[in-house]
Design an enzyme around this catalytic site. Sequence first.
Site, PDB file in Angstrom:
ATOM      1  N   THR A 164       0.842  -1.202   0.000  1.00 21.51           N
ATOM      2  CA  THR A 164       0.000   0.000   0.000  1.00 21.51           C
ATOM      3  C   THR A 164       0.871   1.243   0.000  1.00 21.51           C
ATOM      4  O   THR A 164       1.819   1.341   0.795  1.00 21.51           O
ATOM      5  CB  THR A 164      -0.920   0.021   1.235  1.00 21.51           C
ATOM      6  N   SER A 209       7.197  -0.240  -3.149  1.00 20.30           N
ATOM      7  CA  SER A 209       6.183   0.544  -3.854  1.00 20.30           C
ATOM      8  C   SER A 209       5.635  -0.223  -5.040  1.00 20.30           C
ATOM      9  O   SER A 209       4.551   0.091  -5.542  1.00 20.30           O
ATOM     10  CB  SER A 209       6.768   1.882  -4.310  1.00 20.30           C
ATOM     11  N   HIS A 225      -2.582   5.678 -13.841  1.00 20.95           N
ATOM     12  CA  HIS A 225      -3.172   4.545 -13.129  1.00 20.95           C
ATOM     13  C   HIS A 225      -4.687   4.545 -13.301  1.00 20.95           C
ATOM     14  O   HIS A 225      -5.277   5.511 -13.779  1.00 20.95           O
ATOM     15  CB  HIS A 225      -2.821   4.591 -11.641  1.00 20.95           C
ATOM     16  N   HIS A 226      -5.296   3.470 -12.843  1.00 20.98           N
ATOM     17  CA  HIS A 226      -6.752   3.333 -12.875  1.00 20.98           C
ATOM     18  C   HIS A 226      -7.410   4.356 -11.943  1.00 20.98           C
ATOM     19  O   HIS A 226      -6.787   4.873 -11.010  1.00 20.98           O
ATOM     20  CB  HIS A 226      -7.153   1.913 -12.474  1.00 20.98           C
ATOM     21  N   LYS A 259      -7.353   4.233  -7.950  1.00 23.54           N
ATOM     22  CA  LYS A 259      -6.159   4.496  -7.138  1.00 23.54           C
ATOM     23  C   LYS A 259      -6.346   5.803  -6.380  1.00 23.54           C
ATOM     24  O   LYS A 259      -6.615   6.847  -6.972  1.00 23.54           O
ATOM     25  CB  LYS A 259      -4.905   4.554  -8.010  1.00 23.54           C
TER      26      LYS A 259
END
Length: 235
Positions: free
Chosen positions: A73, A98, A132-133, A136
Amino acid sequence: MNIALVGYGKMGKTIERIALDRGHSIAARIDVNNQSDLENIKADAAIEFSHPDAAFNNVKRCIELGIPVVCGTTGWLERKPEIESLTKEKNGAFFYASNYSLGVNIFFKINEHLASMLKSFKQYEVALDEIHHTEKKDAPSGTAITLAEGILKHLDHKKNWVNKDTSNMQEIPIKSFRIDQVPGTHVVKYTSAIDDIEIKHTAHTREGFALGAVMVAEWIKDKKGVLNMDDFLKF
């Protein structure tokens, strides 16, 4: 081995499938609806992919229970030193990365090597893009921060990164984009009046992240201390 999944969203479910395929069992599936179950879980290792607001307490409880914890996370790292201190105090095992993709970790090394090569060529300005999606929650991504920190190690004229465009020559700009169904794309760009140099990593699925996390959980079972991908991969 018996693995606890702490965080049971899309990533948690992908990790579960890969863990089961590799012959492991699932000790617990913890999400926002059964958070109290974390109090008494028993497992050989925990894999934590949850939410920035929950990660600290999740990891802390696993360490208190003596469970080696693998955390992916991002967005909570201002409290990571507290977890590292607790890990040492409890003689536990805490692994943070990460990004758990082998390809991304190779990309990290390429990024640092390129920065070291260009440290004397200040005509090149460096910037990062990350995509990113839309689910996120944090920005910039932890992967983008790791890339920026890798560059800062080598470019003395750069002092910090910022999550925006900037005209400050001492800052590295990171631009974040959120697009539906994009697992993760990271681009490092060096631009000059004469030419551009660009390196890019594109993830096609979550599979690489999930497989890496499970492999680390297998590896960390009998380890102690604060660990990371350099320890695991031994680059």
